[in-house]
Every structure is written in structure tokens, then in C-alpha cells.
Scaffold this motif. Structure first.
Motif, PDB file in Angstrom:
ATOM      1  N   PRO A   1      -3.774  -1.881  -5.537  1.00 18.94           N
ATOM      2  CA  PRO A   1      -4.715  -0.793  -5.288  1.00 18.94           C
ATOM      3  C   PRO A   1      -6.056  -1.300  -4.741  1.00 18.94           C
ATOM      4  O   PRO A   1      -6.293  -2.501  -4.726  1.00 18.94           O
TER       5      PRO A   1
ATOM      6  N   SER B   1      -5.110  -0.299   0.750  1.00 16.28           N
ATOM      7  CA  SER B   1      -5.420  -1.144  -0.403  1.00 16.28           C
ATOM      8  C   SER B   1      -6.850  -1.678  -0.294  1.00 16.28           C
ATOM      9  O   SER B   1      -7.199  -2.349   0.681  1.00 16.28           O
TER      10      SER B   1
ATOM     11  N   ALA C   1      -6.230   5.158   1.106  1.00 17.21           N
ATOM     12  CA  ALA C   1      -6.654   4.823  -0.256  1.00 17.21           C
ATOM     13  C   ALA C   1      -6.671   6.088  -1.105  1.00 17.21           C
ATOM     14  O   ALA C   1      -6.281   6.077  -2.285  1.00 17.21           O
TER      15      ALA C   1
ATOM     16  N   ASN D   1      -3.213   7.025  -2.270  1.00 14.23           N
ATOM     17  CA  ASN D   1      -2.780   6.271  -3.452  1.00 14.23           C
ATOM     18  C   ASN D   1      -3.393   6.832  -4.729  1.00 14.23           C
ATOM     19  O   ASN D   1      -2.753   6.838  -5.786  1.00 14.23           O
TER      20      ASN D   1
ATOM     21  N   ASP E   1      -6.765  -5.544  -0.766  1.00 14.00           N
ATOM     22  CA  ASP E   1      -6.193  -6.299   0.348  1.00 14.00           C
ATOM     23  C   ASP E   1      -7.032  -6.186   1.631  1.00 14.00           C
ATOM     24  O   ASP E   1      -6.681  -6.765   2.658  1.00 14.00           O
TER      25      ASP E   1
ATOM     26  N   VAL F   1       2.050  -2.923  -3.407  1.00 13.25           N
ATOM     27  CA  VAL F   1       0.801  -3.070  -2.660  1.00 13.25           C
ATOM     28  C   VAL F   1      -0.328  -2.838  -3.651  1.00 13.25           C
ATOM     29  O   VAL F   1      -0.406  -1.792  -4.277  1.00 13.25           O
TER      30      VAL F   1
ATOM     31  N   CYS G   1       2.046   1.955  -5.295  1.00 18.34           N
ATOM     32  CA  CYS G   1       2.400   1.905  -3.874  1.00 18.34           C
ATOM     33  C   CYS G   1       3.347   0.736  -3.646  1.00 18.34           C
ATOM     34  O   CYS G   1       3.052  -0.391  -4.060  1.00 18.34           O
TER      35      CYS G   1
ATOM     36  N   ARG H   1      -0.549  -0.275   3.880  1.00 15.13           N
ATOM     37  CA  ARG H   1      -1.179  -1.433   3.242  1.00 15.13           C
ATOM     38  C   ARG H   1      -2.691  -1.425   3.440  1.00 15.13           C
ATOM     39  O   ARG H   1      -3.439  -1.882   2.575  1.00 15.13           O
TER      40      ARG H   1
END
Length: 268
Positions: free
Chosen positions: A268, A168, A185, A188, A171, A266, A258, A165
């Protein structure tokens, strides 16, 4: 065409429990990898699994920091599972390393480089050498709900890479963990880019996703166990069970994204 599954690495933590779960709940051959002793890893993976046939598990030596070992393992797999008869139905790429920099002054160049080599370049090299075994548009997959696909995603092959997480950007409210956040990151982004490739090569026969397992009680997170509420600190076995459930619930509409252990996206 017969499916097989890959878990790399599988010598400990989530990787080990994912491999054990595949052996317990599916019928497919499982290829697991270990940087250390493959024979010891095989013994550990089979420990307590009395009803699992030993010949279903193949443990190969592989170090995600050494591309030659990845290439050699892929060549061995080709000999074990010829492309005319087999295809890779599920790949679980779970290498992970964390150096928790709390401020810019704590960033160490060598540690940051090792983080990216392990968390990002490792999975990239794995997909370079193993992704050719994924199904293509012309691959005849087993019929959904067939014995061959018991316990696996039903309508497509899946390439899954462990993310987090904290990878992200949306986030990110706390900062810190510079190299780990950035490496995840990047994972992803690799997932999305690779999935775009699969759209062309495999159509709806294969997709790529990233996974967030939550905070799992492994060596990676040991330093932070005391900061996590008991109900949010998961065993590796629990995480493996949840992640497999998430993977089995994905459709082609979920590709390139994700997903966390609850099956929630989750951002991006």
C-alpha cells in the motif's frame, strides 16, 4: 443458489478478454456492460466462441460516469437474476483512464477530475449498486469444485477492482502521473474499506481485492509501449488469463489487498 459474474466495462481491452475468458472457462451466466452499443459489444464478445451458448451472455448499457445508467443496469440484473435464486459470485470492475502528467505544470483540472470520476468514483458507484447481490453470511454457496464454480474462486464471492502498481505509495520512486497515481491509490483505499464492510455483511462468504495487470497492450498504455521491454508488455488475453488465475488462488487471508498478475502483493 446459483452464481453469476459481472464484468464492467467489457467493450474492449482487458474487460473484453476477462468476459470472454469467463464465457470460455466457466459455466456461469455473465453480465457485461458497454458505454456504447450493447449489441455490437455482444457480437464482439462472442466472436469465435463457437461452443458458448449465446443466452449465457447479457450485455447492458452502462456508463461509469453516469450513476443513473449504473442504477438502471442493476435493476435489470435483479430482474434477470432474482436474489432468491442467484447471487453475484465474481465482479470485475475495470474502468481506467490515464493522463500522464510528468510535472506539476502539466496537471489539468478537467483531466484530473475525469481521471478520478472514471478510476475511483466509477468503481465506487458500481459497488454501491451491484454489491447488494454479493453473498451474505446466510448465503448457501455451491460446494467447492462443483460444476457451478468451475473456473471461479471456490470458497467465496469476490469483488475485484482494477488498480495499478503506481497506486502504491510505498513503491513510488519515480513520481509523475499525479492524477492517475492518486486515483489508483484511492481505489486501493476503497477496496480495503469495502472489504471491511464485507467482513461484517458476508463474513468469509465474500471479499474484496484490487488487481495490478502489468503493462497491457491496450489504448490506455499505447503511448508507453516503446518504453517497455517486449517480455513485459502483455496482451489483454494474457493479462486476463493471469488475473483469473490470481483471483482463483486468493483465500480470506488475502482480502482487502492489491495483487499483481504474478500473485504477489502490491504494497500500500
Amino acid at each position: 443458489m446459483q452464481p453469476w459474474a459481472l464484468v464492467t466495462p467489457a467493450s474492449r481491452g482487458i474487460g473484453m478478454e476477462l468476459a470472454r475468458r469467463l464465457l470460455l472457462t466457466t459455466n456461469v451466466p455473465v453480465v457485461a456492460t458497454a458505454r456504447g452499443d450493447p449489441d455490437q459489444t455482444k457480437e464482439n464478445l462472442l466472436s469465435g466462441l463457437r461452443d458458448v451458448k449465446e443466452n449465457r451472455l447479457h450485455v447492458l448499457k452502462l456508463d461509469v460516469l453516469d450513476e443513473q445508467t449504473i442504477h438502471d443496469a442493476a435493476v435489470t440484473v435483479f430482474a434477470l437474476f432474482p436474489k432468491k435464486e442467484y447471487y453475484l459470485h465474481l465482479s470485475l470492475c475495470v474502468p481506467g483512464l490515464l493522463f500522464p502528467e510528468k510535472s506539476p505544470s502539466q496537471i489539468d483540472y478537467e483531466h484530473a477530475l475525469l481521471t478520478f470520476r472514471t478510476n475511483t468514483l466509477g468503481p465506487m458507484m458500481l459497488l454501491k449498486h451491484f454489491s447488494p447481490y454479493l453473498p451474505r453470511k446466510s448465503t448457501a454457496l455451491p460446494i467447492p469444485d462443483s460444476t457451478e464454480l468451475q473456473g471461479l474462486p471456490q470458497n467465496h464471492g469476490t469483488w475485484a477492482t482494477m488498480s495499478a502498481r503506481v497506486g502504491s505509495i510505498t513503491d513510488n520512486r519515480l513520481g509523475g502521473w499525479y492524477s492517475y497515481r492518486a486515483s489508483k491509490a484511492a481505489v486501493n483505499q476503497v477496496t480495503k474499506t469495502f472489504d471491511n464492510h464485507l467482513r461484517t455483511s458476508a463474513g468469509e462468504n465474500a471479499l474484496a481485492v484490487s488487481l495490478h495487470p502489468g503493462t497491457v497492450k491496450t489504448g490506455l498504455s499505447e503511448e508507453f509501449w516503446g518504453n517497455v521491454k517486449g517480455e513485459k508488455l502483455f496482451s489483454a488475453e494474457f493479462a486476463a488469463e493471469k488475473l483469473m488465475k490470481v483471483l482463483c488462488g486468493r483465500t480470506v487471508a488475502d482480502r482487502g489487498k492489491c495483487w499483481d498478475w504474478k500473485g504477489e502483493e502490491v504494497p500500500p
